[in-house]
Design an enzyme around this catalytic site. Sequence first.
Site, PDB file in Angstrom:
ATOM      1  N   ARG A 186       8.509  11.437   0.975  1.00  0.00           N
ATOM      2  CA  ARG A 186       7.250  11.331   0.207  1.00  0.00           C
ATOM      3  C   ARG A 186       6.562  12.686   0.011  1.00  0.00           C
ATOM      4  O   ARG A 186       5.341  12.796   0.042  1.00  0.00           O
ATOM      5  CB  ARG A 186       6.265  10.353   0.862  1.00  0.00           C
ATOM      6  CG  ARG A 186       6.764   8.934   0.900  1.00  0.00           C
ATOM      7  CD  ARG A 186       6.892   8.292  -0.490  1.00  0.00           C
ATOM      8  NE  ARG A 186       7.524   7.006  -0.353  1.00  0.00           N
ATOM      9  CZ  ARG A 186       8.843   6.810  -0.445  1.00  0.00           C
ATOM     10  NH1 ARG A 186       9.665   7.823  -0.734  1.00  0.00           N
ATOM     11  NH2 ARG A 186       9.356   5.621  -0.310  1.00  0.00           N
ATOM     12  N   SER A 235       1.635   1.758  -0.552  1.00  0.00           N
ATOM     13  CA  SER A 235       1.590   1.980   0.903  1.00  0.00           C
ATOM     14  C   SER A 235       0.502   2.985   1.256  1.00  0.00           C
ATOM     15  O   SER A 235       0.422   4.062   0.658  1.00  0.00           O
ATOM     16  CB  SER A 235       2.929   2.518   1.397  1.00  0.00           C
ATOM     17  OG  SER A 235       3.913   1.531   1.212  1.00  0.00           O
ATOM     18  N   GLU A 305      -0.188   8.131   3.518  1.00  0.00           N
ATOM     19  CA  GLU A 305       0.673   8.538   2.394  1.00  0.00           C
ATOM     20  C   GLU A 305      -0.211   8.814   1.179  1.00  0.00           C
ATOM     21  O   GLU A 305       0.047   9.707   0.395  1.00  0.00           O
ATOM     22  CB  GLU A 305       1.670   7.411   2.078  1.00  0.00           C
ATOM     23  CG  GLU A 305       2.555   7.720   0.893  1.00  0.00           C
ATOM     24  CD  GLU A 305       3.594   6.632   0.642  1.00  0.00           C
ATOM     25  OE1 GLU A 305       4.190   6.122   1.610  1.00  0.00           O
ATOM     26  OE2 GLU A 305       3.815   6.311  -0.537  1.00  0.00           O
TER      27      GLU A 305
END
Length: 312
Positions: A186, A235, A305
């Site tokens: 990510r 998320s 995130e």
Amino acid sequence: MNGKRLTDNGRQIEKIKEVIKGDLLINHPLKEYTSLKVGGPADVIVFPDGREDLIKIIRYLNEEQTPYLILGNGTNLLIGDRGVRDVVISLPPGFNRLELIEGNKSPLIFAEAGVSLVKLVKFCVDHSLSGFEFACGIPGTVGGGIVMNAGGRLGTFEDAIQSITILDHKGKLITQKKEELMFSYRNLQLPPRSIVLSAIFQLKKDNQSHIKRTIQEEMKKRKKTLPLEFPNAGSIFKNPEGKKAGRLIDQAGLKGTQIGGARVSDMHANIIVNSGDATANDVLCLIEEVKTRVYQKTGITLEPEIKIVGEN
Ligand SMILES: Cc1cc2nc3c(=O)[nH]c(=O)nc-3n(C[C@H](O)[C@H](O)[C@H](O)COP(=O)(O)OP(=O)(O)OC[C@H]3O[C@@H](n4cnc5c(N)ncnc54)[C@H](O)[C@@H]3O)c2cc1C
């Protein structure tokens, strides 16, 4: 960046208006530009109408040492309730060129940063190209996808990239090949304040019905596990090494926990939904509550995130 804020000097707004061809809005609400639908206004938001326009703005902001924030589709963003003082630069709806280039070995696609992943996936299906099935159902842009190295079970942006073109903070264009790029989970490490302008992706020819079937199966799974009826930002936390953040949150008994209008989804514990009237503060408090409770139970510190920006 610790530069001067634009509001320090109204002259700058007039100057940006002179410099750019695209639209400029003042004191404009930002929540509609995010999938979570929370957050305050931007002092200034600009919509450059193409590469040259963006280069001019960035050179000007660099001269003035004025910080800026790049907006894709806002599907991984939490904007504070007091909004954003940096100049917000929205790449969509511009930067939307998407073309097939015939490579020597395999088919290549050129895509600008503002292209939505929905459009990119459809383009690949239409041209019987495999390699972007992983992006089906991810509601971001090409730029946001690259910067976040977005993906899932079926792959990530890193797998498909051949090269990217970025604009550095001085307004200089730089093209980097995959081998030069530092992708991780990510994340893509880029020079500070660089903007991804476009990318070339390397794909494979495949049977169209096979590609469609993979996408349909993936979409079916996503529909079963994602709370798509409520605004959310996907998320909230990264998965810690070898663990699933959602499972840790669930095991801490946090599904359904609510602060103000923000709630830990009953369907997917790693998603916080806006149940209607959430503020950014509600979401931030819930993030802290989840982090604390998971830490107390497991000793693991969850790392967000989503990107938290602006003032709260
Ligand atoms: C329902 C839902 C499902 C999701 N599913 C997934 C999933 O399966 N996998 C996954 O990885 N993510 C998922 N996400 C999260 C999100 O869609 C991705 O991270 C996406 O790549 C973000 O793209 P964006 O254009 O919305 O970026 P934004 O949210 O606008 O921006 C994200 C960050 O990237 C920066 N940025 C954006 N564009 C540029 C650019 N051109 N140059 C430099 N910086 C830039 C922004 O400043 C910000 O820091 C999901 C989100 C939602 C709401």
